[in-house]
Design an enzyme around this catalytic site. Structure first.
Site, PDB file in Angstrom:
ATOM      1  N   ASP A   1      -8.731  -3.395  -0.444  1.00  0.00           N
ATOM      2  CA  ASP A   1      -9.485  -2.444  -1.245  1.00  0.00           C
ATOM      3  C   ASP A   1     -10.777  -2.118  -0.508  1.00  0.00           C
ATOM      4  O   ASP A   1     -11.424  -3.010   0.041  1.00  0.00           O
ATOM      5  CB  ASP A   1      -9.787  -3.014  -2.630  1.00  0.00           C
TER       6      ASP A   1
ATOM      7  N   THR B   1       0.850  -1.204   0.000  1.00  0.00           N
ATOM      8  CA  THR B   1       0.000   0.000   0.000  1.00  0.00           C
ATOM      9  C   THR B   1       0.877   1.241   0.000  1.00  0.00           C
ATOM     10  O   THR B   1       2.022   1.200   0.450  1.00  0.00           O
ATOM     11  CB  THR B   1      -0.930   0.041   1.243  1.00  0.00           C
TER      12      THR B   1
ATOM     13  N   ARG C   1     -12.177  -2.092   7.792  1.00  0.00           N
ATOM     14  CA  ARG C   1     -10.821  -2.627   7.580  1.00  0.00           C
ATOM     15  C   ARG C   1     -10.410  -3.498   8.767  1.00  0.00           C
ATOM     16  O   ARG C   1      -9.871  -4.579   8.589  1.00  0.00           O
ATOM     17  CB  ARG C   1      -9.838  -1.459   7.401  1.00  0.00           C
TER      18      ARG C   1
ATOM     19  N   GLU D   1      -4.949  -1.182  -9.859  1.00  0.00           N
ATOM     20  CA  GLU D   1      -6.339  -1.247  -9.437  1.00  0.00           C
ATOM     21  C   GLU D   1      -7.190  -1.362 -10.684  1.00  0.00           C
ATOM     22  O   GLU D   1      -7.371  -0.383 -11.403  1.00  0.00           O
ATOM     23  CB  GLU D   1      -6.695  -0.011  -8.609  1.00  0.00           C
TER      24      GLU D   1
ATOM     25  N   PHE E   1      -8.322   9.426   7.343  1.00  0.00           N
ATOM     26  CA  PHE E   1      -8.049   9.863   5.969  1.00  0.00           C
ATOM     27  C   PHE E   1      -9.331   9.737   5.151  1.00  0.00           C
ATOM     28  O   PHE E   1     -10.358   9.276   5.651  1.00  0.00           O
ATOM     29  CB  PHE E   1      -6.928   9.015   5.361  1.00  0.00           C
TER      30      PHE E   1
ATOM     31  N   LYS F   1     -10.994   3.694  16.064  1.00  0.00           N
ATOM     32  CA  LYS F   1     -11.500   3.352  14.718  1.00  0.00           C
ATOM     33  C   LYS F   1     -11.373   1.841  14.496  1.00  0.00           C
ATOM     34  O   LYS F   1     -12.244   1.210  13.906  1.00  0.00           O
ATOM     35  CB  LYS F   1     -10.709   4.130  13.644  1.00  0.00           C
TER      36      LYS F   1
HETATM   37  P1  IMP Z   1      -9.002   2.381  -1.733  1.00  0.00           P
HETATM   38  O1  IMP Z   1      -9.224   2.163  -3.205  1.00  0.00           O
HETATM   39  O2  IMP Z   1      -9.211   1.152  -0.933  1.00  0.00           O
HETATM   40  O3  IMP Z   1      -7.693   3.025  -1.397  1.00  0.00           O
HETATM   41  O4  IMP Z   1     -10.089   3.379  -1.191  1.00  0.00           O
HETATM   42  C1  IMP Z   1     -11.073   3.977  -1.985  1.00  0.00           C
HETATM   43  C2  IMP Z   1     -11.391   5.359  -1.469  1.00  0.00           C
HETATM   44  O5  IMP Z   1     -12.078   5.249  -0.246  1.00  0.00           O
HETATM   45  C3  IMP Z   1     -10.149   6.217  -1.238  1.00  0.00           C
HETATM   46  O6  IMP Z   1     -10.415   7.517  -1.674  1.00  0.00           O
HETATM   47  C4  IMP Z   1      -9.971   6.225   0.246  1.00  0.00           C
HETATM   48  O7  IMP Z   1      -9.488   7.468   0.689  1.00  0.00           O
HETATM   49  C5  IMP Z   1     -11.384   5.960   0.755  1.00  0.00           C
HETATM   50  N1  IMP Z   1     -11.294   5.118   1.939  1.00  0.00           N
HETATM   51  C6  IMP Z   1     -10.894   3.830   2.002  1.00  0.00           C
HETATM   52  N2  IMP Z   1     -10.896   3.398   3.261  1.00  0.00           N
HETATM   53  C7  IMP Z   1     -11.298   4.436   4.013  1.00  0.00           C
HETATM   54  C8  IMP Z   1     -11.473   4.614   5.411  1.00  0.00           C
HETATM   55  O8  IMP Z   1     -11.208   3.743   6.251  1.00  0.00           O
HETATM   56  N3  IMP Z   1     -11.902   5.818   5.772  1.00  0.00           N
HETATM   57  C9  IMP Z   1     -12.177   6.827   4.907  1.00  0.00           C
HETATM   58  N4  IMP Z   1     -12.013   6.725   3.612  1.00  0.00           N
HETATM   59  C10 IMP Z   1     -11.578   5.537   3.163  1.00  0.00           C
END
Ligand code: IMP
Length: 196
Positions: free
Chosen positions: A72, A14, A179, A43, A150, A173
């Site tokens: 993801d 990551t 997650r 991705e 984030f 969290k």
């Molecule tokens: P990713 O493709 O898994 O990295 O996440 C997809 C989108 O969802 C990204 O813009 C991340 O910032 C958002 N995201 C993923 N997990 C979280 C979380 O735990 N909290 C807030 N936003 C998340």
């Protein structure tokens, strides 16, 4: 099946340090050490988080040959028929939290959920194994930035909580998040397999 690697060490592919810190804290409870691997992952465009995570795990493994997890996640908003879901990353990059709140302007049904898929792959396996987690909650009316977390954290409040994820320290969290739940099922599976 038994893993060759003695001791419990895995790598998380990551580029997101927040995701990594959440995973490190969770896996630490299971005495699984995790290293952050900044390999370039792919991705693929898919409606399935599972398919995205599995493809990405295989790709990362090809690059490093190490026992690897990738994750993801997506935010699914009820009133938007599950949007942005698997497109969350693109939506966050383009319109961000402000944009999503604009889409939800005057929308009464604020229900939403986060889903996470953790995919694990190592040389002992034929294909990546996936673990899912989700958390239900709501999209807040305003941004509540507590300077933690984030992504969509400042606009997502899990059920039975008066704080957004952004207003919680990682340990809090991790008691609730999508997650953390996916990582928990991974850790239970991994602990069982690596003890065989
Ligand atoms: P990713 O493709 O898994 O990295 O996440 C997809 C989108 O969802 C990204 O813009 C991340 O910032 C958002 N995201 C993923 N997990 C979280 C979380 O735990 N909290 C807030 N936003 C998340």
């Amino acid at each position: 099946m038994s893993f060759q690697l003695k001791g419990k060490v895995i790598f998380f592919a990551t580029n997101n340090i927040n995701k990594f810190n959440e995973a490190r804290e969770m896996l630490n409870h299971y005495k699984i050490a995790v290293g952050m691997l900044r390999v370039k992952t792919i991705e693929i465009q898919s409606e399935s988080l599972e398919e995205i995570a599995q493809t990405s795990a295989l790709y990362a493994f090809e690059k490093c040959g190490l026992p690897i997890i990738v994750e993801d996640a997506g935010l699914f908003v009820d009133a938007l028929n599950g949007f942005p879901g698997p497109y969350s990353s693109y939506v966050y990059k383009t319109i961000g939290n402000e944009g999503l709140l604009r889409l939800m302007n005057n929308v009464e049904n604020r229900r939403a959920k986060f889903q996470s898929v953790v995919a694990y792959f190592s040389e002992e396996l034929k294909s990546p194994v996936c673990f899912k987690g989700e958390v239900h909650g709501e999209i807040t009316v305003k941004i509540h930035d507590g300077n933690s977390g984030f992504g969509f954290d400042p606009i997502f409040k899990p059920v039975n909580s008066d704080k957004t994820f952004s207003e919680m320290p990682t340990s809090e969290k991790n008691k609730l998040s999508h997650r953390a739940r996916a990582l928990k099922s991974f850790a239970e599976w991994y602990t069982k397999e690596s003890d065989l």
